[in-house]
Design an enzyme around this catalytic site. Structure first.
Site, PDB file in Angstrom:
ATOM      1  N   SER A  26      10.956  -5.325   1.057  1.00  0.00           N
ATOM      2  CA  SER A  26      11.452  -4.478   2.136  1.00  0.00           C
ATOM      3  C   SER A  26      12.224  -5.260   3.196  1.00  0.00           C
ATOM      4  CB  SER A  26      10.275  -3.749   2.793  1.00  0.00           C
ATOM      5  OG  SER A  26       9.329  -4.682   3.259  1.00  0.00           O
ATOM      6  N   LYS A  82      14.587  -9.182  12.436  1.00  0.00           N
ATOM      7  CA  LYS A  82      15.994  -9.046  12.837  1.00  0.00           C
ATOM      8  C   LYS A  82      16.337 -10.011  13.962  1.00  0.00           C
ATOM      9  CE  LYS A  82      17.299  -4.980  10.748  1.00  0.00           C
ATOM     10  NZ  LYS A  82      16.111  -4.903   9.862  1.00  0.00           N
TER      11      LYS A  82
END
Lengths: 220, 220
Positions: free
Chosen positions: B138, B177
């Site tokens: 993922s 991120k």
DNA sequence: CTTGACATAGAACGAATGTTCCGCTAGAAT
DNA sequence: ATTCTAGCGGAACATTCGTTCTATGTCAAG
């Protein structure tokens, strides 16, 4: 008759103590210190067992030198295991447009120039390793980005599923892929599971330059 | 008057010799050996200069111990290598569907259970570190795959460009991120340059769980 | 049982090594 | 000039430390 290579508990203790003492003190222990540590009152007995250890190849001794002990490689590799840090030479950069810059075989392994430190525990082997820094984004399909460090092992053979660095003669490019032999063809599969494998019909078109052992990405 | 911290050529030679001798012989040199190496006939002069080096912090000496010398950390890289391994606790797994499992703050840092060894040289800091193993694919947009190990640092604050693990309250998922503050909005940018950033309007919807320091991928 | 190899202990010896003391010199400070 | 100090050299000294010698005990082979 005691066979060559067998050590008594006492001798094992001695090696262990010498190891610890050297690490902690920065110099080896004296005979009397060894004796006290392992419970031997006589210096001659310590001396005797030290000579046994020399015969068995665990120690080097220098005559008439106080504390003239040294663990041999046979032993000191074990010590290095304790220290746990391996220095892998950083031999260059890798990007799609060029073959992998392999370390010259003639180079002294311990080129003092540049290297990356790794914990031994991360690698199953420690021979033939070298590291390359990835330049550019051309290997994103291997989930390897710009600046990442790839630790490889110079290794001619490979097994199905290994991730290897290959030079594709036809395309004139280097990629990192999982490699599989399927019949007479070779399948190269990107690490990124969302991407497609592709096949090479002529095995001589792929040149395996090394096996990828580890990828390290340092942020910041 | 000679200032603190200045070394004469002679003293520099002595340090150099001690270093080489220790490396080559496995034990430190005696006073007389040092004297011979650097051209000093008198043991007392060697002794004198050794004590100077101790004062300057380059050496440790043990009284009444033959070869009782040791280079301090200031000098010795070999010693540094010995302690070059850092053990980071592996506290769990991470995948998109769950918040990051942070290590309990009460835990003793040195929980002997599970951990991953890293060379100190790889990290700029060594406090507050923990490791997570990535489960599933993922996080491919962060170029992090199944089985990769992410070393993070528990850290409330962050700076533009840091790669962080964030829990998105709206989406109920964890991602890795690069994070940027743009005006009142927050931009989250995937590590993979081919993928698009996206924006979060309400900063309270992103919960920074830690800063990613290192990503390690072990093949085989 | 005797023998011989192996392992140990204790003591004495001598070499290696750190320590100390005295004297000397050169240069800086007073 | 005098004094002070850092640095050096030589020698004597004390300790540490490796080496050697003798004696003892064990155990298996002959």
């Amino acid at each position: 008759m005691m066979a060559k290579g067998k050590l008594s508990d006492r001798q094992r203790n001695m090696l262990d103590f010498i190891q610890r003492y050297s690490r902690d003190q920065g110099y080896p222990p004296s005979i009397r210190e060894i004796g006290e540590a392992v419970g031997i009152s006589s210096t001659s007995v310590v001396n005797y067992n030290l000579n046994r250890l020399v015969e068995e190849g665990y120690l080097d001794r220098h005559q008439n030198v106080s504390r003239g002990l040294r663990l041999t490689d046979k032993m000191s590799t074990a010590v290095e295991r304790l220290s746990g840090v391996l220095r892998v030479p950083l031999v260059g950069r890798i990007f799609a447009g060029q073959p992998v810059p392999l370390p010259g075989t003639d180079d002294p392994v311990f080129g003092a120039d540049e290297g990356i430190e790794l914990a031994r525990g991360l690698l199953p082997v420690e021979d033939g390793l070298f590291a390359l820094q990835v330049k550019g984004d051309s290997m994103i399909d291997a989930m390897v980005g710009d600046g990442d460090i790839v630790v490889m092992r110079r290794q001619p053979d490979w097994r199905n599923g290994d991730m290897v660095a290959v030079w594709l003669r036809g395309k004139e490019e280097t990629t990192l892929k999982h490699i599989y032999k399927e019949g007479r063809r070779i399948r190269l599969q990107p690490a990124n599971p969302t991407m497609q494998s592709f096949y090479v019909d002529d095995p001589s078109d792929v040149e395996v330059q090394g096996k990828v052992m580890l990828v390290v990405r340092q942020l910041q």
